[in-house]
Design an enzyme around this catalytic site. Structure first.
Site, mmCIF file in Angstrom:
data_model
loop_
_atom_site.group_PDB
_atom_site.id
_atom_site.type_symbol
_atom_site.label_atom_id
_atom_site.label_comp_id
_atom_site.label_asym_id
_atom_site.label_seq_id
_atom_site.Cartn_x
_atom_site.Cartn_y
_atom_site.Cartn_z
ATOM 1 N N TRP A 36 4.747 -24.478 -2.039
ATOM 2 C CA TRP A 36 5.291 -24.153 -3.219
ATOM 3 C C TRP A 36 6.351 -22.868 -3.115
ATOM 4 C CZ3 TRP A 36 4.971 -19.175 -5.096
ATOM 5 C CH2 TRP A 36 3.931 -18.135 -4.465
ATOM 6 N N GLU A 79 3.935 -5.991 -3.522
ATOM 7 C CA GLU A 79 4.373 -7.512 -3.011
ATOM 8 C C GLU A 79 5.938 -7.238 -2.655
ATOM 9 O OE1 GLU A 79 2.759 -9.849 -2.029
ATOM 10 O OE2 GLU A 79 0.896 -10.120 -2.898
ATOM 11 N N GLU A 114 4.777 -14.703 2.143
ATOM 12 C CA GLU A 114 4.767 -13.547 1.651
ATOM 13 C C GLU A 114 5.809 -13.362 0.462
ATOM 14 O OE1 GLU A 114 2.098 -11.484 0.887
ATOM 15 O OE2 GLU A 114 0.678 -12.021 2.002
ATOM 16 N N HIS A 117 5.581 -14.121 -3.082
ATOM 17 C CA HIS A 117 4.904 -13.421 -4.093
ATOM 18 C C HIS A 117 5.660 -12.562 -5.097
ATOM 19 C CE1 HIS A 117 1.371 -14.099 -0.982
ATOM 20 N NE2 HIS A 117 2.078 -15.473 -1.598
ATOM 21 N N GLU A 167 -5.303 -8.446 3.070
ATOM 22 C CA GLU A 167 -5.237 -9.715 2.367
ATOM 23 C C GLU A 167 -6.431 -10.133 1.695
ATOM 24 O OE1 GLU A 167 -2.461 -11.577 2.556
ATOM 25 O OE2 GLU A 167 -1.481 -11.284 4.533
ATOM 26 N N THR A 170 -5.974 -8.000 -1.422
ATOM 27 C CA THR A 170 -4.876 -8.738 -2.451
ATOM 28 C C THR A 170 -5.806 -9.942 -2.987
ATOM 29 O OG1 THR A 170 -3.885 -9.622 -0.584
ATOM 30 C CG2 THR A 170 -2.982 -7.612 -1.485
ATOM 31 N N ASP A 199 -2.771 -18.082 -1.337
ATOM 32 C CA ASP A 199 -1.981 -17.767 -0.037
ATOM 33 C C ASP A 199 -2.577 -16.562 0.702
ATOM 34 O OD1 ASP A 199 0.080 -19.364 -0.366
ATOM 35 O OD2 ASP A 199 1.636 -17.967 -0.603
ATOM 36 N N GLU A 200 -3.174 -15.607 -0.090
ATOM 37 C CA GLU A 200 -3.674 -14.326 0.505
ATOM 38 C C GLU A 200 -5.023 -14.729 1.335
ATOM 39 O OE1 GLU A 200 -1.944 -12.182 0.583
ATOM 40 O OE2 GLU A 200 -1.011 -11.755 -1.539
ATOM 41 N N HIS A 203 -4.163 -16.358 4.334
ATOM 42 C CA HIS A 203 -3.548 -15.445 5.188
ATOM 43 C C HIS A 203 -4.910 -14.502 5.737
ATOM 44 C CE1 HIS A 203 0.653 -15.268 3.315
ATOM 45 N NE2 HIS A 203 0.582 -16.375 4.314
HETATM 46 FE FE LIG Z 1 -0.591 -11.097 1.749
HETATM 47 FE FE LIG Z 2 1.240 -11.249 -1.039
#
Ligand SMILES: [Fe+2]
Ligand SMILES: [Fe+2]
Length: 327
Positions: A36, A79, A114, A117, A167, A170, A199-200, A203
């Protein structure tokens, strides 16, 4: 001499793990072309309905509460300070920026993910009409200029404890801001915080797996690194956050107070993250440790209960604060 030996072992372990960097990337990061991008979640400025879409976006944002906006602005700035985190990690022992196939490949590809974000949150907040962008941008410039110190120095084991923790932290906070955005009327912002949170989480899985692998190869040293990071407490990446005219770190306290008041990220979350890491890395059952590492394990096992006692005492709602970021 002992220090030099430790350093050497860590570099060897990092080199060993780096042999699998491509499969690590394959497992935990998305293909760039299929990933995305911020534009997927924002009004398209080439579209003739652009201004109408902005009006709708702004209407959805008009009831977002004050503390909530402050937290999302703080999250965005955190971020946006990605250059700090990338440069920090590229400087860790066992990570060489000239080695394109090694750990630096992971760091670069992780940073590239990242980077979406801050980009997405920033554009959304700009369109929302609720934020004093100049003040927010000034804070971002300050935060990057002020840098950070995560307490892990150049130690890869400690840095991977830090990134695993962060991670997860967040993930928690973006997930909660997603839920609150929906509650206060903005489905768009909810979706945005939600994709970032996902995503976090991905990760976090990656960094936790790195630590698991190190526990398999170098358990005592990994245990000591984990202990050391927890003794220092995990500093948040934006711990130097400030607004124009303020001293370094002053705004961070107010930002985290607002997050605590809203329940977006609390001291209890900190404890829960620690508990989940202790479980994930099977700390209770790691054996064949040196005497020192056994003590470290016992300390780590006792820590969540200790934190719970402290956070129960400290759960008061501090007073609201006037942020220059909010219109
Ligand atoms: Fe992150
Ligand atoms: Fe992030």
């Amino acid at each position: 001499m002992y220090e030099v030996k430790i350093k050497q072992t860590r570099i060897e372990v990092m080199r060993f793990l780096a042999q699998k960097i491509d499969s690590i990337i394959e497992e935990f990061l998305k293909k760039i072309d299929a990933n995305w991008q911020p534009a997927d979640f924002l009004p398209d400025s080439t579209n003739e309905n652009f201004t109408k879409e902005i009006k709708e976006l702004q209407a959805e944002c008009k009831d977002l509460p004050y503390d909530y906006l402050a937290v999302v602005v703080g999250d965005t700035i955190t971020e946006e300070a990605l250059p700090t985190y990338e440069s920090w990690l590229l400087d860790v022992e066992g990570i060489s920026k000239t080695e394109r196939q090694g750990w630096s490949k992971w760091i670069r590809m992780w940073s590239a993910e990242e980077n979406r974000h801050g980009d997405l949150l920033n554009k959304f907040l700009y369109l929302s009409g609720r934020v004093n962008m100049r003040q927010m941008e000034t804070s971002t410039q300050y935060l990057i200029a002020d840098g950070f110190d995560n307490g892990a120095a150049k130690d890869p084991y400690k840095n991977f404890v830090y990134t695993s923790f962060q991670e997860l932290a967040t993930n928690v906070s973006h997930r909660r801001t997603a839920t609150l955005a929906k509650k206060h009327g903005s489905n768009q912002l909810s979706q945005i915080c939600g994709v970032i949170a996902a995503d976090e989480a991905r990760h976090a899985k990656a960094y936790k797996s790195f630590v698991s692998k190190i526990f398999e190869i170098d358990a005592s040293e990994m245990m000591l690194a984990f202990e050391d990071m927890m003794r220092k407490r995990i500093a948040m990446p934006a711990h130097f956050l400030r607004q124009a005219g303020e001293s370094i770190g002053k705004t961070f306290v107010h930002f985290s107070d607002a997050a605590q008041r809203l329940g977006v990220y609390t001291s209890l979350d900190y404890t829960h993250i620690l508990e989940s890491l202790i479980q994930e890395w099977n700390i209770a059952n790691i054996s064949s440790l040196t005497g020192k590492a056994e003590k470290a394990r016992d300390y780590l096992m006792s820590l969540p209960e200790r934190f719970k006692r402290i956070s129960e005492r400290g759960l008061k709602a501090p007073v609201e604060y006037q942020f220059s970021w909010i219109r």
